[in-house]
Write a protein that holds these residues in place. Structure first.
Motif, PDB file in Angstrom:
ATOM      1  N   HIS A 156       0.559  -1.158  -0.191  1.00 36.52           N
ATOM      2  CA  HIS A 156      -0.209  -0.055   0.138  1.00 36.52           C
ATOM      3  C   HIS A 156       0.806   1.347  -0.060  1.00 36.52           C
ATOM      4  O   HIS A 156       0.359   2.313  -0.324  1.00 36.52           O
ATOM      5  CB  HIS A 156      -0.724   0.017   1.147  1.00 36.52           C
ATOM      6  CG  HIS A 156      -0.003   0.172   2.582  1.00 36.52           C
ATOM      7  ND1 HIS A 156       0.407  -0.989   2.962  1.00 36.52           N
ATOM      8  CD2 HIS A 156       0.070   1.056   3.578  1.00 36.52           C
ATOM      9  CE1 HIS A 156       0.989  -0.554   4.111  1.00 36.52           C
ATOM     10  NE2 HIS A 156       0.906   0.419   4.435  1.00 36.52           N
ATOM     11  N   THR A 180      -1.675   5.204  -4.685  1.00 39.60           N
ATOM     12  CA  THR A 180      -2.811   4.625  -4.952  1.00 39.60           C
ATOM     13  C   THR A 180      -3.469   4.390  -6.236  1.00 39.60           C
ATOM     14  O   THR A 180      -4.907   4.287  -6.469  1.00 39.60           O
ATOM     15  CB  THR A 180      -3.871   5.836  -4.324  1.00 39.60           C
ATOM     16  OG1 THR A 180      -3.574   7.120  -5.028  1.00 39.60           O
ATOM     17  CG2 THR A 180      -3.637   6.117  -2.712  1.00 39.60           C
ATOM     18  N   CYS A 236       1.748   1.271  -8.596  1.00 37.62           N
ATOM     19  CA  CYS A 236       1.833  -0.120  -8.372  1.00 37.62           C
ATOM     20  C   CYS A 236       2.746  -0.718  -9.392  1.00 37.62           C
ATOM     21  O   CYS A 236       3.750  -1.814  -8.919  1.00 37.62           O
ATOM     22  CB  CYS A 236       0.466  -0.985  -8.072  1.00 37.62           C
ATOM     23  SG  CYS A 236       0.710  -2.386  -7.266  1.00 37.62           S
ATOM     24  N   TRP A 239      -1.568  -4.572  -8.993  1.00 33.56           N
ATOM     25  CA  TRP A 239      -2.839  -4.091  -8.944  1.00 33.56           C
ATOM     26  C   TRP A 239      -4.046  -4.799  -8.899  1.00 33.56           C
ATOM     27  O   TRP A 239      -3.920  -5.556  -9.995  1.00 33.56           O
ATOM     28  CB  TRP A 239      -2.550  -2.711  -9.988  1.00 33.56           C
ATOM     29  CG  TRP A 239      -3.958  -1.938 -10.124  1.00 33.56           C
ATOM     30  CD1 TRP A 239      -4.979  -2.030 -10.798  1.00 33.56           C
ATOM     31  CD2 TRP A 239      -4.263  -0.581  -9.275  1.00 33.56           C
ATOM     32  NE1 TRP A 239      -5.795  -1.167 -10.704  1.00 33.56           N
ATOM     33  CE2 TRP A 239      -5.494  -0.375  -9.570  1.00 33.56           C
ATOM     34  CE3 TRP A 239      -3.682  -0.195  -8.076  1.00 33.56           C
ATOM     35  CZ2 TRP A 239      -6.320   0.804  -9.068  1.00 33.56           C
ATOM     36  CZ3 TRP A 239      -4.292   0.892  -7.392  1.00 33.56           C
ATOM     37  CH2 TRP A 239      -5.418   1.229  -7.882  1.00 33.56           C
ATOM     38  N   ASN A 255      -8.498  -2.073  -7.482  1.00 36.60           N
ATOM     39  CA  ASN A 255      -8.909  -1.138  -6.569  1.00 36.60           C
ATOM     40  C   ASN A 255      -7.627  -0.607  -5.722  1.00 36.60           C
ATOM     41  O   ASN A 255      -7.473   0.796  -5.352  1.00 36.60           O
ATOM     42  CB  ASN A 255      -9.716  -1.634  -5.560  1.00 36.60           C
ATOM     43  CG  ASN A 255     -11.134  -1.929  -6.141  1.00 36.60           C
ATOM     44  OD1 ASN A 255     -11.745  -1.094  -6.803  1.00 36.60           O
ATOM     45  ND2 ASN A 255     -11.592  -3.112  -5.995  1.00 36.60           N
ATOM     46  N   SER A 256      -6.634  -1.090  -5.657  1.00 33.59           N
ATOM     47  CA  SER A 256      -5.552  -0.886  -4.770  1.00 33.59           C
ATOM     48  C   SER A 256      -4.320  -1.857  -5.038  1.00 33.59           C
ATOM     49  O   SER A 256      -4.360  -2.746  -5.578  1.00 33.59           O
ATOM     50  CB  SER A 256      -5.662  -0.984  -3.304  1.00 33.59           C
ATOM     51  OG  SER A 256      -5.974  -2.169  -2.853  1.00 33.59           O
TER      52      SER A 256
END
Length: 623
Positions: free
Chosen positions: A507, A511, A516, A526, A529-530
């Motif tokens: 994390h 975002t 990522c 990824w 969503n996150s």
């Protein structure tokens, strides 16, 4: 006795020369000790505010415990959270031994205590533990109980001499491995620290050691590690390998050079019948080389072995990873190590005692062969070996050929840095585009670098520093590291205490999908969503990951790549005839920054000096 199918040896080395062309990469993310605690990806434990020389000596994943030795204490920590339910045994040296130690002129703080240096699993319920005992080594048994039993950690009242099992001086390394309730140790066996030995003790058979005060066998060694490693399919052919560095006198007899060595013995060696009685008759050693070739053809060596890591692989060619001073990481296939031990023996000849390959007759069975194995099925003990085999081993313990790493060069080189690597641990991680080795490299500055190794045929560099983690405050050098792929945790020790840190923090990379992807962390992907943990068995189509190239243009279509690209250009304005501090940190080490200057209505030009207007741009097209 169960063996791993294959291994890789990874070595950490240090050097004392200048190496050209080394890289000084920056970490993708740097997190301080407090930041790691704030994001809840680390735990810290210490029983005292004073340094107690903690060493992680045994990790038992079956019982979910980690066993730590320190000054006057033995710790049993919860592998899931080291700060929860810690168990401790206070085991100081006797008052008489402490006073005798001080009277002998030893350091009252760093010498005259009971520094625990050996913790081995003796059987299913007990540990065997040894400490320096204020320069009078002592050993004992500890009841750790079974997993179903709660909080069992009981010190036995029965203690015994630790001579031949633990070094007198706590500042001199002791390495050990327990095999079938027999202890194999590499240490110094005397108070003065002059008699180094590889010793088998705690045995119902006769004790066996290296030939005493024989520099052909051991020459002022500093022991680093020991492992039991198979050699073929017959368990009787397995060898105990010892890794150490030693000081050897050159041909002139005046200068001593440090060489890194690997030695091996057969666990079932009981010594000779008439010669080498109670001495190893299967002891052989070879030089472990980690070096770089300069443009002029000269070879620069990373001479001092610091740590080794034995890695299980799917490839039947076993591999060893080691770290040397300076620092460098070299990787070795065990098959190459075995080839050297099956090759020519070294022999000194001529007035200068030059080393040459031995050209005479090699006795049968070949020196170094284990009794009762695939090549000696009719000989059940080394006492049955012919005299010429035993005599040969005594005079020719060294192999002629050195052991070189894969591709005959280091995997990683660091020079000119303000730190050096001290410890190494390695994890194998399955990613969307293949399997990667992730190296965790501890430093003498109290940090751990997380490095991913990229394929050598890739257009990118061979490594990326994903994270640098400050796992200890006060720059306390890292003394030991253990990794648990099962728990996805790394455990690190120093004089200050013990830190547990997660192998991944997905994390923190950002975002956006592009964030990522640019991270190129094989643990992370990824998920739509996150940025989260990557699981190879998952079937979610939205997962996006590209460790090899880190290209968000191909991976993040349909997500928030457009928004990311719009945000990638950061414009900061300054006032004419004034000074403005411009700060722009790229999202990834693979991204580039360009400063552009624009005067009035002129076109923007790339500059490196001051200006009125600057544009910092992440150049995604060049990733």
């Amino acid at each position: 006795m169960a063996f791993l199918a294959a291994h890789v040896l990874i070595g950490l080395f240090v050097y004392s020369s200048t190496v050209k062309g080394s890289s000084q990469l920056q970490a993708r993310v740097f997190l301080t000790f407090n930041e790691l605690r704030e994001i809840k990806t680390s735990e810290y434990y210490s029983i005292s505010h004073h340094p107690l020389d903690y060493r992680i000596l045994l990790m038992d994943e079956d019982q979910d415990r980690i066993y730590v030795g320190s000054k006057d204490h033995i710790l049993s920590l919860n592998i899931n959270n080291i700060s929860q339910d810690p168990l401790s045994i206070f085991w100081p040296a006797s008052g008489i031994k402490v006073e005798e130690c001080k009277m002998a002129g030893k350091d009252p703080t760093h010498g005259c205590g009971n520094f625990v240096r050996v913790i081995q699993s003796f059987n299913r319920t007990h540990l065997y533990v040894c400490g320096s005992g204020a320069f009078s080594p002592v050993c004992t048994y500890i009841n750790r109980g079974r997993r179903s039993e709660v909080r069992v950690f009981i010190h036995s009242s029965r203690c015994e001499s630790g001579k031949g099992r633990c070094s007198f001086n706590p500042n001199v390394n002791t390495v050990s491995v327990m095999i079938n309730e027999e202890l194999f140790s590499g240490m110094y066996i005397d108070f003065m620290g002059t008699d180094a030995a590889i010793f088998r003790s705690l045995t119902k058979r006769n004790a066996v050691r290296t030939d005493q005060h024989n520099s052909k066998w051991l020459s002022e060694p500093i022991f680093v590690d020991a492992h039991l490693i198979p050699d073929g399919t017959d368990p009787n052919d397995a060898k105990v390998y010892f890794f150490f560095k030693e000081r050897l006198t050159d041909n002139s007899g005046s200068t001593k050079q440090i060489h890194s060595m690997i030695a091996r013995i057969c666990p079932n060696d009981t010594g000779g019948q008439r010669s080498l009685v109670n001495k190893w008759t299967t002891f052989l050693k070879a030089r472990l080389v980690c070096s770089v070739m300069d443009e002029d053809g000269t070879e620069t060596y990373f001479d001092e072995l610091e740590d080794v890591f034995l890695l299980e692989t799917d490839n039947p060619r076993t591999t060893l990873v080691s770290v040397f001073k300076g620092s460098a990481v070299c990787v070795y296939h065990l098959s190459e190590i075995q080839t050297v031990f099956n090759g020519p023996f070294a022999h000194r000849e001529g007035p200068s005692h030059q080393l040459i390959p031995y050209q005479g007759r090699i006795p049968y069975p070949r020196p170094g062969t284990c009794p009762g194995g695939a090549f000696t099925p009719t000989m059940q003990t080394t006492k049955e070996f012919p005299d010429d085999v035993v005599t040969f081993i005594r005079n020719h313990p060294l192999m002629f050929n050195p052991i070189y790493p894969i591709n005959k060069k280091p995997l990683i080189i660091r020079t000119g840095t303000d730190y050096k690597y001290t410890k190494i641990a390695v994890d194998q991680v399955n990613a969307a585009d293949g399997r990667y080795h992730v190296l965790f490299l501890g430093t003498d500055q109290g940090t751990v670098q997380k490095v991913v190794v990229l394929p050598t045929n890739s257009s990118t560099s061979g490594e990326l520093i994903l994270e640098e983690l400050e796992v200890f405050q006060n720059n306390a050098p890292i003394t030991t590291m253990k990794i648990s792929s099962k728990k996805q945790q790394l455990y690190v020790s120093s004089d200050e205490g013990i830190t547990q840190v997660s192998l991944h923090r997905c994390h923190i990379y950002g975002t956006a999908c592009a964030d990522c992807c640019l991270a190129r962390d094989p643990y992370c992907a990824w998920d739509g969503n996150s940025c989260s943990r990557f699981y190879p068995t998952g079937k979610r189509r939205s997962r996006r990951q590209d460790v090899r190239h880190g290209n968000p243009m191909t991976q993040c279509r349909g997500f928030n790549l457009k928004a990311y690209r719009n945000a990638a250009e950061v414009i900061q304005y300054g006032v004419k005839n004034n000074t403005t501090f411009l700060e722009c940190t790229p999202k990834s080490p693979q991204a580039s920054i360009k400063w552009l200057l624009q005067k009035d209505n002129d076109r923007r030009k790339e500059v490196t000096s001051e200006g009125f207007f600057f544009s910092a741009k992440l150049n995604l097209s060049e990733i």
